[in-house]
Design a protein around this motif. Structure first.
Motif, PDB file in Angstrom:
ATOM      1  N   CYS A 228       0.824  -1.217   0.000  1.00  0.00           N
ATOM      2  CA  CYS A 228       0.000   0.000   0.000  1.00  0.00           C
ATOM      3  C   CYS A 228       0.858   1.267   0.000  1.00  0.00           C
ATOM      4  N   GLY A 229       1.922   1.234  -0.787  1.00  0.00           N
ATOM      5  CA  GLY A 229       2.768   2.415  -0.936  1.00  0.00           C
ATOM      6  C   GLY A 229       3.754   2.642   0.179  1.00  0.00           C
ATOM      7  N   LYS A 230       3.865   1.703   1.120  1.00  0.00           N
ATOM      8  CA  LYS A 230       4.774   1.844   2.252  1.00  0.00           C
ATOM      9  C   LYS A 230       5.787   0.694   2.262  1.00  0.00           C
ATOM     10  N   ASN A 231       6.956   0.972   2.824  1.00  0.00           N
ATOM     11  CA  ASN A 231       7.888  -0.105   3.148  1.00  0.00           C
ATOM     12  C   ASN A 231       7.379  -0.777   4.419  1.00  0.00           C
ATOM     13  N   ALA A 232       7.004  -2.027   4.311  1.00  0.00           N
ATOM     14  CA  ALA A 232       6.340  -2.713   5.420  1.00  0.00           C
ATOM     15  C   ALA A 232       7.114  -3.944   5.851  1.00  0.00           C
ATOM     16  N   VAL A 233       6.923  -4.315   7.101  1.00  0.00           N
ATOM     17  CA  VAL A 233       7.379  -5.608   7.602  1.00  0.00           C
ATOM     18  C   VAL A 233       6.207  -6.250   8.325  1.00  0.00           C
ATOM     19  N   PHE A 234       5.950  -7.489   7.987  1.00  0.00           N
ATOM     20  CA  PHE A 234       4.868  -8.249   8.601  1.00  0.00           C
ATOM     21  C   PHE A 234       5.447  -9.254   9.593  1.00  0.00           C
ATOM     22  N   MET A 235       4.844  -9.346  10.768  1.00  0.00           N
ATOM     23  CA  MET A 235       5.077 -10.488  11.635  1.00  0.00           C
ATOM     24  C   MET A 235       4.011 -11.517  11.294  1.00  0.00           C
ATOM     25  N   GLN A 236       4.404 -12.506  10.523  1.00  0.00           N
ATOM     26  CA  GLN A 236       3.452 -13.532  10.093  1.00  0.00           C
ATOM     27  C   GLN A 236       3.435 -14.625  11.171  1.00  0.00           C
ATOM     28  N   GLY A 237       2.671 -14.324  12.204  1.00  0.00           N
ATOM     29  CA  GLY A 237       2.694 -15.131  13.412  1.00  0.00           C
ATOM     30  C   GLY A 237       3.353 -14.346  14.532  1.00  0.00           C
ATOM     31  N   ARG A 238       2.829 -14.485  15.732  1.00  0.00           N
ATOM     32  CA  ARG A 238       3.345 -13.725  16.870  1.00  0.00           C
ATOM     33  C   ARG A 238       3.683 -14.672  18.008  1.00  0.00           C
ATOM     34  N   LEU A 239       4.242 -14.099  19.052  1.00  0.00           N
ATOM     35  CA  LEU A 239       4.595 -14.859  20.242  1.00  0.00           C
ATOM     36  C   LEU A 239       3.574 -14.578  21.342  1.00  0.00           C
ATOM     37  N   HIS A 240       3.430 -15.531  22.261  1.00  0.00           N
ATOM     38  CA  HIS A 240       2.488 -15.398  23.367  1.00  0.00           C
ATOM     39  C   HIS A 240       3.161 -15.837  24.663  1.00  0.00           C
ATOM     40  N   CYS A 241       2.740 -15.255  25.756  1.00  0.00           N
ATOM     41  CA  CYS A 241       3.271 -15.671  27.055  1.00  0.00           C
ATOM     42  C   CYS A 241       2.893 -17.114  27.379  1.00  0.00           C
ATOM     43  N   TYR A 242       1.744 -17.583  26.879  1.00  0.00           N
ATOM     44  CA  TYR A 242       1.333 -18.950  27.192  1.00  0.00           C
ATOM     45  C   TYR A 242       2.227 -19.993  26.531  1.00  0.00           C
ATOM     46  N   GLU A 243       3.057 -19.578  25.585  1.00  0.00           N
ATOM     47  CA  GLU A 243       4.023 -20.490  24.993  1.00  0.00           C
ATOM     48  C   GLU A 243       5.243 -20.691  25.897  1.00  0.00           C
ATOM     49  N   GLY A 244       5.233 -20.009  27.039  1.00  0.00           N
ATOM     50  CA  GLY A 244       6.342 -20.134  27.973  1.00  0.00           C
ATOM     51  C   GLY A 244       7.308 -18.967  27.935  1.00  0.00           C
ATOM     52  N   TYR A 245       6.935 -17.905  27.214  1.00  0.00           N
ATOM     53  CA  TYR A 245       7.814 -16.757  27.063  1.00  0.00           C
ATOM     54  C   TYR A 245       7.431 -15.644  28.036  1.00  0.00           C
ATOM     55  N   SER A 246       8.438 -14.875  28.435  1.00  0.00           N
ATOM     56  CA  SER A 246       8.171 -13.710  29.271  1.00  0.00           C
ATOM     57  C   SER A 246       7.587 -12.601  28.413  1.00  0.00           C
ATOM     58  N   MET A 247       7.009 -11.600  29.064  1.00  0.00           N
ATOM     59  CA  MET A 247       6.488 -10.456  28.320  1.00  0.00           C
ATOM     60  C   MET A 247       7.597  -9.753  27.545  1.00  0.00           C
ATOM     61  N   GLU A 248       8.793  -9.692  28.116  1.00  0.00           N
ATOM     62  CA  GLU A 248       9.901  -9.054  27.409  1.00  0.00           C
ATOM     63  C   GLU A 248      10.265  -9.834  26.154  1.00  0.00           C
ATOM     64  N   GLU A 249      10.247 -11.155  26.234  1.00  0.00           N
ATOM     65  CA  GLU A 249      10.540 -11.976  25.050  1.00  0.00           C
ATOM     66  C   GLU A 249       9.467 -11.797  23.982  1.00  0.00           C
TER      67      GLU A 249
END
Length: 274
Positions: free
Chosen positions: A73-94
């Motif tokens: 859409c006319g912008k230089n973009a980066v997509f996170m195709q999938g995200r991280l969740h705390c329930y996966e065992g990661y901290s909020m910082e991670e």
């Protein structure tokens, strides 16, 4: 894990080695069943999370776990195709780590999406909700620990996390497109279990319109780093206890995919004006 500023720089530099001179302006975080939008990136460059120092793996259903760089859409973009969740065992910082790294790559705008349970009984599944604010009563903050002043101050303001200017744009574009766009408060629950009917009643009393297991950790980090944010939820199901049915992850993914057409039209229209 407690990251240092050097950890963020290492991740940024590893990505730069893959994308060359490309500098993203806007980050799009794609939630459950919404990863298809990254397929519209022009001349895409793919960078799997596992190849970036400090990034964790995305294990949730419907999440590919990679960055996609390209024009959108006319912008230089980066997509996170999938995200991280705390329930996966990661901290909020991670969980917030990728967003802060992408900020160091140059992106100063975020479009964050998710599939959410609808708490507001006057709304309907399949509709979109513009996030005006959030509630977080569980867990620590991604800013817990030593502050990294290169991102922002020790105590940062949270009164306009979801940028009013962008909410106005989304409302205008939804009206043009004839799309029903609700506006409300998103409440964060850590999961992975769905909320109980009693928790949903409590969320409603507290002022929540939708609930989910993502978004808030990353957006605290993005706000701290000075990024402007547009948040949109697909109301994929009525929350627990609203209807006499049990919840399933496949139903959530199916509902998000069913909303794909009007969701993608709205995102394209908004990104073009951001």
């Amino acid at each position: 894990m407690q990251y240092t500023y050097d950890d963020y720089i290492k991740a940024r530099d590893a990505i730069r080695d893959r994308i060359g001179d490309f500098r993203p302006e806007v980050l799009l975080i794609l939630g459950s069943g919404l990863g298809f939008l990254a397929d519209e990136a022009e001349t895409p460059i793919y960078v799997p999370y596992g190849e970036i120092p400090g990034f964790k793996s995305s294990t949730a259903p419907g999440h590919n776990g990679r960055l996609v760089f390209g024009r959108f859409c006319g912008k230089n973009a980066v997509f996170m195709q999938g995200r991280l969740h705390c329930y996966e065992g990661y901290s909020m910082e991670e969980v917030a780590f990728p967003v802060r790294v992408i900020r160091l790559l140059g992106a100063d705008r975020v479009v964050v999406t998710n599939a959410a349970g609808c708490v507001n009984t006057e709304w309907h599944t399949g509709e979109l909700m513009l996030i005006s604010d959030h509630i977080r009563l569980f867990g620590f903050s991604p800013l817990t620990g030593p502050n990294i002043p290169e991102f922002g101050p020790r105590f940062n303001d949270q009164s306009d996390v979801y940028t009013a200017e962008y909410r106005k744009i989304a409302g205008e574009e939804a009206e043009k497109l004839g799309i029903v766009l609700r506006e409300g408060v998103y409440m964060y629950f850590p999961g992975p279990q769905y909320e109980t009917p009693a928790e949903i009643r409590a969320a409603r009393v507290l002022g929540a319109d939708a609930v989910g297991m993502s978004t808030v950790p990353e957006m605290i980090g993005a706000s701290h780093a000075g990024m402007k944010i547009l948040g949109i939820s697909v109301l994929s199901n009525m929350a627990a206890g609203v209807l006499p049915v049990k919840l399933s992850e496949q139903d959530v993914i199916d509902a998000a995919e069913a909303a794909a057409e009007h969701f993608s039209k709205l995102i394209r229209a908004c990104v073009g004006r951001m």
